[in-house]
Every structure is written in C-alpha cells, then in structure tokens.
Design an enzyme around this catalytic site. Structure first.
Site, mmCIF file in Angstrom:
data_model
loop_
_atom_site.group_PDB
_atom_site.id
_atom_site.type_symbol
_atom_site.label_atom_id
_atom_site.label_comp_id
_atom_site.label_asym_id
_atom_site.label_seq_id
_atom_site.Cartn_x
_atom_site.Cartn_y
_atom_site.Cartn_z
ATOM 1 N N GLU A 180 -9.249 -49.383 10.997
ATOM 2 C CA GLU A 180 -9.035 -48.786 12.325
ATOM 3 C C GLU A 180 -9.775 -47.457 12.298
ATOM 4 O OE1 GLU A 180 -7.539 -50.342 14.672
ATOM 5 O OE2 GLU A 180 -6.115 -51.734 13.768
ATOM 6 N N CYS A 225 -7.357 -41.366 18.456
ATOM 7 C CA CYS A 225 -8.495 -42.292 18.300
ATOM 8 C C CYS A 225 -8.877 -42.903 19.639
ATOM 9 C CB CYS A 225 -8.146 -43.376 17.289
ATOM 10 S SG CYS A 225 -6.615 -44.251 17.645
HETATM 11 P P1 NAD Z 1 -10.187 -39.393 7.153
HETATM 12 O O1 NAD Z 1 -11.150 -40.526 7.086
HETATM 13 O O2 NAD Z 1 -10.652 -38.062 6.743
HETATM 14 O O3 NAD Z 1 -8.901 -39.709 6.232
HETATM 15 C C1 NAD Z 1 -8.103 -40.847 6.405
HETATM 16 C C2 NAD Z 1 -7.359 -41.136 5.103
HETATM 17 O O4 NAD Z 1 -8.296 -41.541 4.099
HETATM 18 C C3 NAD Z 1 -6.618 -39.947 4.509
HETATM 19 O O5 NAD Z 1 -5.379 -40.399 4.031
HETATM 20 C C4 NAD Z 1 -7.523 -39.511 3.372
HETATM 21 O O6 NAD Z 1 -6.842 -38.848 2.336
HETATM 22 C C5 NAD Z 1 -8.055 -40.838 2.895
HETATM 23 N N1 NAD Z 1 -9.321 -40.808 2.135
HETATM 24 C C6 NAD Z 1 -10.297 -39.873 2.147
HETATM 25 N N2 NAD Z 1 -11.316 -40.239 1.327
HETATM 26 C C7 NAD Z 1 -10.982 -41.440 0.805
HETATM 27 C C8 NAD Z 1 -11.627 -42.352 -0.086
HETATM 28 N N3 NAD Z 1 -12.840 -42.109 -0.600
HETATM 29 N N4 NAD Z 1 -10.995 -43.509 -0.400
HETATM 30 C C9 NAD Z 1 -9.788 -43.800 0.125
HETATM 31 N N5 NAD Z 1 -9.119 -42.970 0.967
HETATM 32 C C10 NAD Z 1 -9.714 -41.811 1.312
HETATM 33 O O7 NAD Z 1 -9.628 -39.397 8.638
HETATM 34 P P2 NAD Z 1 -8.670 -38.311 9.336
HETATM 35 O O8 NAD Z 1 -9.416 -37.053 9.575
HETATM 36 O O9 NAD Z 1 -7.376 -38.248 8.603
HETATM 37 O O10 NAD Z 1 -8.388 -39.030 10.753
HETATM 38 C C11 NAD Z 1 -9.187 -38.851 11.890
HETATM 39 C C12 NAD Z 1 -10.039 -40.073 12.149
HETATM 40 O O11 NAD Z 1 -9.226 -41.231 12.182
HETATM 41 C C13 NAD Z 1 -10.745 -40.042 13.480
HETATM 42 O O12 NAD Z 1 -12.063 -40.528 13.318
HETATM 43 C C14 NAD Z 1 -9.939 -41.013 14.329
HETATM 44 O O13 NAD Z 1 -10.632 -41.606 15.398
HETATM 45 C C15 NAD Z 1 -9.559 -42.027 13.308
HETATM 46 N N6 NAD Z 1 -8.381 -42.766 13.756
HETATM 47 C C16 NAD Z 1 -8.518 -44.077 14.123
HETATM 48 C C17 NAD Z 1 -7.418 -44.780 14.599
HETATM 49 C C18 NAD Z 1 -7.516 -46.217 15.033
HETATM 50 O O14 NAD Z 1 -6.483 -46.830 15.211
HETATM 51 N N7 NAD Z 1 -8.698 -46.778 15.237
HETATM 52 C C19 NAD Z 1 -6.183 -44.137 14.678
HETATM 53 C C20 NAD Z 1 -6.084 -42.799 14.305
HETATM 54 C C21 NAD Z 1 -7.187 -42.127 13.834
#
Ligand code: NAD
Length: 516
Positions: A234, A268
C-alpha cells in the site's frame, strides 16, 4: 540506538522512551511466532472470533485514551482520531467478526468439464503462517489493525513493525490484544526503524504487508522477491479530485478541503490534485479560499482544532522544497504558504496554489502536507486526461450533479477506488477494497479481499467414479483415437445432435477399463 523517543510533534518534546528490538533478535521472534501459530490456527474460527470480539470491546471502552495517545504521537485532532482511527478500526472488527467465519468456510468447486463430473472439489482457506506487517505513522491504529485483525482471524501469527514515530499507539493496541487473550508470542510488536523492518523481511515471514512510501516499498519488494515472499504493498498516491461544471460547489469545496487538510494533509488517499472544469473554476477557487481561511490550525488536543502539525521537521522541509520549486515555475500561492513557528516546530499554514504547470513538483510528486494545488480543465475529457497522467493510481473522486454520469466516468479513472460526490472515505468503509494501481501498490486490504490476502488457497479434490477410466490415461493406441475424438465432440461440439452422436464413442472411452 537502544531506545526510541516518542515525540509529540506539536511541541517537539519527548513523552516516552521505548527499548528498541535488537535486530539480531528478530529471527527468534519469528521462530516463536511460528511455533505458536499452529495452536492458534487449530482453534475453531468461532473461538478466534471470540478473542477478537473481546479486543473490539476493550478498544471501544478505552477509545478516548487511545484517541488521545494517537493525537499526542501523530498530532491529529482527538476528534479526528476518534472518527478516522477508532471508528474505522471498530468497524473493520465488526465486519470481520460478522462475515469472516462465513468467508473462511471451505468453498465448493463445481466442475463443468464432463471429464471431471465425478469429482468433488473444495477450496480451503488456510492461514499463511507468520505475517509481517510494516506500517507507517499517519494512521497508526487503523492501518495496521485493518490488516492484523483479518490475519489473526484466519489463523495466522502476526508480527507488527510499526513506524518508529508511532510506537506507543501500536504497543497500546498490542496490550489490548493481550488483555483479550492473544498470546504475546502470537502477535509481538517489533520496536525500531528501517533496519528492524528489513530484518523482519529477511527473517522469512510467509507474507509481508507493507504500507508506506514507494521508495521503501520497492526495497521491501526486492528483498521479499529474493526469498519468494509474497507482498502486499500500500504505497503513495496523488489522488485527483475532479469537479465538474454541474457539481454542487458548496459540497465539493467542503469535501475536497476535508480530504486534503485532515490529518495535516498526511493521508495516502488525500485529495492531492484538484481539477476543476473551466466554467466553474473561478467560483470554485473563490469558495475554496474562503473556507480554507476558516480552518483552525492548532494542537490536536485543543478542542476546535481542524489541522494539526506535521509529523516531523523533515516533512516540513520537503513540503517547502516542493512549494518553492513549483512557485519558481510560475505558480501562485493563493493562501498560506508558510510555517507557523509560534504554534510549534512543525506547523504549516493550509495552502492553496493555482496557475501551476503540470510538470511542477507539487503536481507530479506525492505531496504529504497541507498544500492543495488546483488547475482548470477545458472540459470533462481534459479533466480525465489530466487525472490519468500520473504514475500513481491510488484513488480518486468526481463531484457532479449527475451521479449516473459520474459513475460512468469513474470507470475511466486509473485508480483502485473512485468515489462520486465524496472523497477518501472508502478507506473507512470496511466492506470496500483498498489498494492502488500503478506505483500506488499491489494487492488489496479491507473487505473480503483483505481477508483472502491473509490466506493460502488449498484445493482438495476427490474422485467418486472409481469405475471409469480417465480419458487422458495412457494407451494412446491408434485405434483409440476415434473414441478420444468422440469424447471431445461429446464435450464441446457446438450442435447438440453432434454431441448426441458422439455418446457411444465417448462412453466406450470412459467405461473401458482396459487400455484401449
Ligand atoms: P516509510 O516508507 O518511510 O516507512 C514505512 C515503514 O517502513 C516504517 O515502519 C519504516 O520503519 C519501515 N521501513 C523503512 N525502511 C525499511 C526497509 N528497508 N525495510 C523494511 N521496512 C522499512 O513511510 P512513512 O513515511 O512512514 O509513510 C508515509 C508514506 O506512506 C506516504 O508515501 C503515504 O502515501 C504512504 N501510505 C500509503 C497508504 C496506503 O494505504 N496506500 C497508507 C498510508 C500511508
């Protein structure tokens, strides 16, 4: 790093410290979850549902405490947390508790091919085993629990790796699960940042549900692919909102403003590209500016606040970069555009931008903050073309006085969900699939689609016609060719009398137990 600070984004102050899960312990956490899972899966689904119903009851009882913690950790107003996190999670629980046991019942497969008439077949929905959920900070309860509840119901162990910015909310949710009767090793929480998420993928879960940015999603998908681990992604969005000339402008403005500025613009499925049909563009923008000016920016726990802070300073800096680069391309800032340092370190004015070129950062990139770009479209066709010209495809909305036409146009928008005369709220409707196309993701959460993503399909078929020879068995003697052809004519000939005429040959093939 041995502990993670829980920071209130409204003030920048730390209100709790949580010990980090050492990366080298993750494998052991997965092993313990794997050991606990068969016992949980062996319990009847009704029993698992009873445990999750207790969780639902506890979440309801402690809703105010949970909403206040979410507000403290994420910054959103308490009133908003109640409706977009608590109410949605409670509703997802209602949906899965009500429909999950029925959806998980084995499903009969009926065979249409005459060669298989004697076969009984069933599809069983088996739990995958250990599911890893890696989640972001923007909806710290609703997003992970919308995946966790169906995963537990279908008999999986779940390991939750919440965002490093919203650990406390995840831990409080996990505490309620324990109180409800979920064993700690069946649903542990890993505390840490990207390195802990990476360790979870590398530790070999049976599936990863990742919600977050496209950049991280790509890394997760690559690491998972190397281990043949399926993923649900997502990811980000840049959802278009189309306002057609016949729309009720008052409602369209109110809907778009909420869908853009709620959660500080950090959603999102927020409205991120507003496209207004030319004849109503000026009137629409005028109303929009009037209503944006009325938004109250403030601390999430102050009653009356509409828009809270952004999660971190880095987020504000990224927003400023996108805004400045777009203004440098000739865009006009019609409202807001600046930080509000008097309120706290990460507050930003609700901002409206017009007259921007369609290749400016505010239009092409995902914008995660309270900035709304608006463009005019010549006509409906132009609006659809602009809407689809994006690498994202999460969701979209269309505002029109002609609902039937809106629904027809919706089918032409490249997005996982399109709402007519509303925006974003499909994510809060438990029955509705949520997920994206293009760079917005893979797979679906919520509804029956989300439940089946947590299961493996196992087909069990058994043959009841022991007397019959299988028409495909060996014995490809030239003399059998005519009977094999008769079998094909009996099964597939377009005219009924051809099929009738083929019966003797087909029966000879089916009933002859000797090799022909
Ligand atoms: P992010 O990608 O920075 O982090 C998401 C998660 O991934 C965190 O728990 C982080 O610790 C973890 N992470 C980071 N590096 C990783 C790796 N190499 N391997 C595994 N896990 C890792 O995202 P964010 O800043 O927390 O969230 C914002 C983003 O999320 C925006 O782009 C938003 O659009 C998206 N989002 C999408 C949805 C959806 O349903 N499509 C919902 C909410 C947010």
């Amino acid at each position: 790093m041995t502990s993670l600070a829980a920071i209130d984004p409204a003030t920048g102050t730390t209100f709790a410290e949580t010990p980090v899960t050492p990366v080298e312990e993750v494998v052991e956490v997965v092993r313990r979850a794997r050991a606990a899972q068969p016992g949980w899966a062996a319990r009847p689904v009704a029993e698992r549902a009873r445990v999750l119903r207790r969780f639902q009851g506890l979440l309801f009882e402690r809703r105010q405490e949970v909403a206040e913690l979410i507000s403290r950790e994420n910054g959103k107003p308490v009133a908003e947390a109640l409706l977009t996190e608590l109410a949605v999670t409670l509703d997802l629980a209602r949906y899965y508790l009500r429909h999950g046991p029925r959806l998980l019942r084995p499903r009969r497969v009926r065979h249409g091919n005459v060669a298989l008439w004697g076969r009984r077949g069933w599809v069983h929905w088996e739990p995958l085993g250990v599911i890893g959920i890696i989640s972001p900070w923007n909806y710290p309860l609703m997003l992970p629990f919308g995946e966790l509840l169906p995963a537990l119901l279908s008999g999986n162990a779940v390991i939750l790796k919440p965002s490093e910015f919203t650990i406390r909310t995840a831990l409080l949710g996990a505490e309620l699960l324990r109180e409800a009767g979920v064993a700690p090793e069946l649903c542990p929480v890993l505390v840490g940042g990207g390195e802990v998420g990476r360790a979870l993928v590398e530790a070999g879960a049976d599936k990863i549900f990742f919600t977050g940015s496209g950049a991280t999603g790509r890394k997760v998908a690559v690491a998972a692919a190397e281990r043949f681990i399926p993923v649900n992604l997502e990811l980000g969005g840049s959802d278009p909102c189309l306002v057609l000339a016949d729309a009720d402008l008052e409602r369209a403005v109110s809907g778009a403003i909420w869908a853009r500025f709620s959660n500080g613009g950090q959603t999102c499925v927020a409205v991120k590209r507003l496209i207004v049909e030319q004849p109503v563009y000026d009137a629409f923008v005028e109303r929009l500016l009037r209503q944006v000016a009325e938004l109250r920016v403030g601390h999430g726990r102050e009653p009356g606040t509409d828009v809270g802070p952004l999660i971190r300073e880095s987020q504000v800096r990224e927003l400023e970069r996108q805004l400045a680069a777009t203004v440098a391309r000739g865009a006009r800032v019609r409202a807001g555009g600046r930080r509000l340092p008097a309120l706290g370190p990460t507050f930003f004015e609700p901002t409206v931008v017009t007259d921007l070129p369609l290749d400016a950062p505010l239009w092409r990139e995902e914008v995660f903050g309270p900035v709304l770009p608006v463009v005019a479209a010549r006509d409906v066709e132009d609006a659809i073309r602009i809407a689809n010209d994006s690498r994202f495809g999460l969701s979209a909305s269309i505002w029109t006085g002609d609902r039937a036409r809106g629904e027809r146009l919706a089918r032409r928008i490249h997005a996982g969900a399109v709402l007519v005369n509303d925006a974003t709220t499909h994510v809060g409707a438990a029955e509705t699939p949520h997920g994206g196309e293009k760079e917005s993701g893979l797979g679906r959460s919520h509804g029956e689609w989300g439940l089946y993503e947590t299961c493996r399909v196992r087909f069990v078929g058994s043959d009841r016609l022991d007397l019959m020879r299988k028409p495909w068995w060996f014995g490809y003697h030239p003399a059998s060719l005519a009977d094999r052809d008769a079998f094909l004519r009996f099964a597939f000939a377009p005219r009924w009398w051809e099929r009738l005429r083929a019966i003797p040959g087909a029966l000879r093939l089916l009933l002859n137990r000797r090799p022909v």
